[in-house]
Design a protein around this motif. Structure first.
Motif, mmCIF file in Angstrom:
data_model
loop_
_atom_site.group_PDB
_atom_site.id
_atom_site.type_symbol
_atom_site.label_atom_id
_atom_site.label_comp_id
_atom_site.label_asym_id
_atom_site.label_seq_id
_atom_site.Cartn_x
_atom_site.Cartn_y
_atom_site.Cartn_z
ATOM 1 N N ALA A 12 -15.202 40.980 57.308
ATOM 2 C CA ALA A 12 -16.017 40.966 56.093
ATOM 3 C C ALA A 12 -15.894 39.612 55.408
ATOM 4 C CB ALA A 12 -15.562 42.079 55.143
ATOM 5 N N PRO A 13 -16.992 39.019 55.005
ATOM 6 C CA PRO A 13 -16.897 37.763 54.264
ATOM 7 C C PRO A 13 -16.100 37.979 52.958
ATOM 8 C CG PRO A 13 -19.141 38.153 55.006
ATOM 9 C CD PRO A 13 -18.377 39.431 55.210
ATOM 10 N N HIS A 14 -15.352 36.938 52.595
ATOM 11 C CA HIS A 14 -14.551 37.032 51.369
ATOM 12 C C HIS A 14 -15.461 37.122 50.153
ATOM 13 C CE1 HIS A 14 -10.765 36.412 53.420
ATOM 14 N NE2 HIS A 14 -11.291 35.361 54.061
ATOM 15 N N LEU A 15 -14.956 37.793 49.137
ATOM 16 C CA LEU A 15 -15.648 37.927 47.865
ATOM 17 C C LEU A 15 -16.952 38.718 47.992
ATOM 18 C CD1 LEU A 15 -15.085 34.306 46.482
ATOM 19 C CD2 LEU A 15 -13.708 36.364 46.077
ATOM 20 N N GLY A 16 -17.052 39.524 49.075
ATOM 21 C CA GLY A 16 -18.201 40.417 49.220
ATOM 22 C C GLY A 16 -19.503 39.712 49.532
ATOM 23 N N GLU A 25 -18.462 45.285 54.018
ATOM 24 C CA GLU A 25 -18.501 46.699 53.646
ATOM 25 C C GLU A 25 -17.067 47.194 53.636
ATOM 26 O OE1 GLU A 25 -19.983 50.320 56.105
ATOM 27 O OE2 GLU A 25 -21.745 49.548 55.054
ATOM 28 N N GLY A 26 -16.461 47.087 52.464
ATOM 29 C CA GLY A 26 -15.049 47.402 52.376
ATOM 30 C C GLY A 26 -14.234 46.283 52.989
ATOM 31 N N SER A 27 -13.288 46.687 53.829
ATOM 32 C CA SER A 27 -12.439 45.690 54.481
ATOM 33 C C SER A 27 -13.065 45.122 55.759
ATOM 34 C CB SER A 27 -11.072 46.303 54.797
ATOM 35 O OG SER A 27 -11.231 47.412 55.687
ATOM 36 N N GLU A 28 -14.173 45.659 56.172
ATOM 37 C CA GLU A 28 -14.836 45.196 57.396
ATOM 38 C C GLU A 28 -16.271 44.782 57.072
ATOM 39 O OE1 GLU A 28 -14.617 48.258 60.310
ATOM 40 O OE2 GLU A 28 -12.462 48.047 60.637
ATOM 41 N N GLY A 29 -16.850 44.071 58.051
ATOM 42 C CA GLY A 29 -18.239 43.670 57.905
ATOM 43 C C GLY A 29 -19.111 44.395 58.940
ATOM 44 N N LYS A 30 -20.383 44.351 58.732
ATOM 45 C CA LYS A 30 -21.303 44.977 59.673
ATOM 46 C C LYS A 30 -22.512 44.066 59.883
ATOM 47 C CE LYS A 30 -24.017 47.605 56.312
ATOM 48 N NZ LYS A 30 -24.571 48.932 55.964
ATOM 49 N N GLY A 62 -20.077 33.680 51.233
ATOM 50 C CA GLY A 62 -18.654 33.974 51.124
ATOM 51 C C GLY A 62 -17.979 33.528 52.410
ATOM 52 N N ARG A 63 -16.798 33.026 52.281
ATOM 53 C CA ARG A 63 -16.126 32.476 53.454
ATOM 54 C C ARG A 63 -15.868 33.572 54.473
ATOM 55 N NH1 ARG A 63 -10.953 31.658 55.147
ATOM 56 N NH2 ARG A 63 -10.136 32.699 53.279
ATOM 57 N N ILE A 64 -16.112 33.237 55.762
ATOM 58 C CA ILE A 64 -15.871 34.170 56.849
ATOM 59 C C ILE A 64 -15.013 33.481 57.889
ATOM 60 C CG2 ILE A 64 -17.971 33.534 58.118
ATOM 61 C CD1 ILE A 64 -18.227 36.470 58.998
#
Length: 212
Positions: free
Chosen positions: A189-193, A153-158, A109-111
């Motif tokens: 967060a990468p797009h599209l999860g 993870e939601g609107s943010e990434g980890k 997913g795009r980041i």
């Protein structure tokens, strides 16, 4: 008759006396000559002279002792030279963690690359402290390269599944410290999860020097 006897007596007496006196004189003269010409008895033998004695050797005065050399002076210790700038243990370490562009090796997913770089830059003070704790034992430029995965993870990434790729500091504590610093990063967060695998080298160098 008496006169004849007296004359005869005279003729006999006078020659006899003369002869006696002559003999007496002759014997006296011989006797005197004998004692006069007799060799004198040897006198006492002069004592033999002893050979001159060699005078005993004079006692040689002991040679004066050579003056003792003074004890060696203690070596003059030079005052410690001040270390060159940046080399003193107690001087501030000029090395800093460089700002490096992260490399996205794979992504489902795009980041956003800029958001990813800002997230890594935010945890740079923590990584700086990890390097600083081992700076005195590890001089010169250093690098710890990590590979990790960012998942949405939601609107943010980890950060997930972080591993050590390489390190110039053979200190597991430092390596673990750098890796744990990523847990505090707020990644996009990468797009599209999806997820993204990122390769990032933390470089600890003097600003302006070329990195490894």
């Amino acid at each position: 008759m008496a006169s004849s006897n007296r004359t005869l007596f005279r003729w006999l007496l006078i020659p006899g006396l003369s002869l006696g006196l002559f003999l007496l004189f002759t014997l006296g003269a011989a006797w005197v000559t004998r004692f006069t010409d007799a060799p004198e008895p040897p006198g006492p033998t002069a004592p033999a002279r002893e050979p001159p004695r060699t005078p005993p050797p004079r006692a040689t005065a002991p040679a004066p002792e050579a003056p003792r050399a003074p004890p060696p002076a203690a070596p003059v210790r030079e005052p410690p030279r001040p270390p060159p700038p940046g080399e003193a243990w107690d001087a501030p370490d000029p090395r800093r963690v460089e700002v490096v562009e992260p490399v996205v090796e794979a992504s489902s997913g795009r980041i956003d690359a800029e958001d990813l770089r800002l997230a890594l830059q935010a945890v740079t003070p923590l990584v700086q402290q990890c390097f600083q704790d081992a700076a005195q034992r590890n001089r010169g430029a250093q690098e710890v390269k990590l590979r990790f995965t960012v998942e949405g993870e939601g609107s943010e990434g980890k950060m997930n599944r972080g591993v050590l790729v390489s390190s110039t500091i053979p200190d597991p504590m430092v390596q673990a410290c750098v890796l744990d610093s990523l847990l505090d990063a707020r990644f996009p967060a990468p797009h599209l999860g999806g997820s993204a695998t990122v390769l990032y080298p933390f470089r600890f160098t003097v600003p302006g020097d070329a990195g490894p």
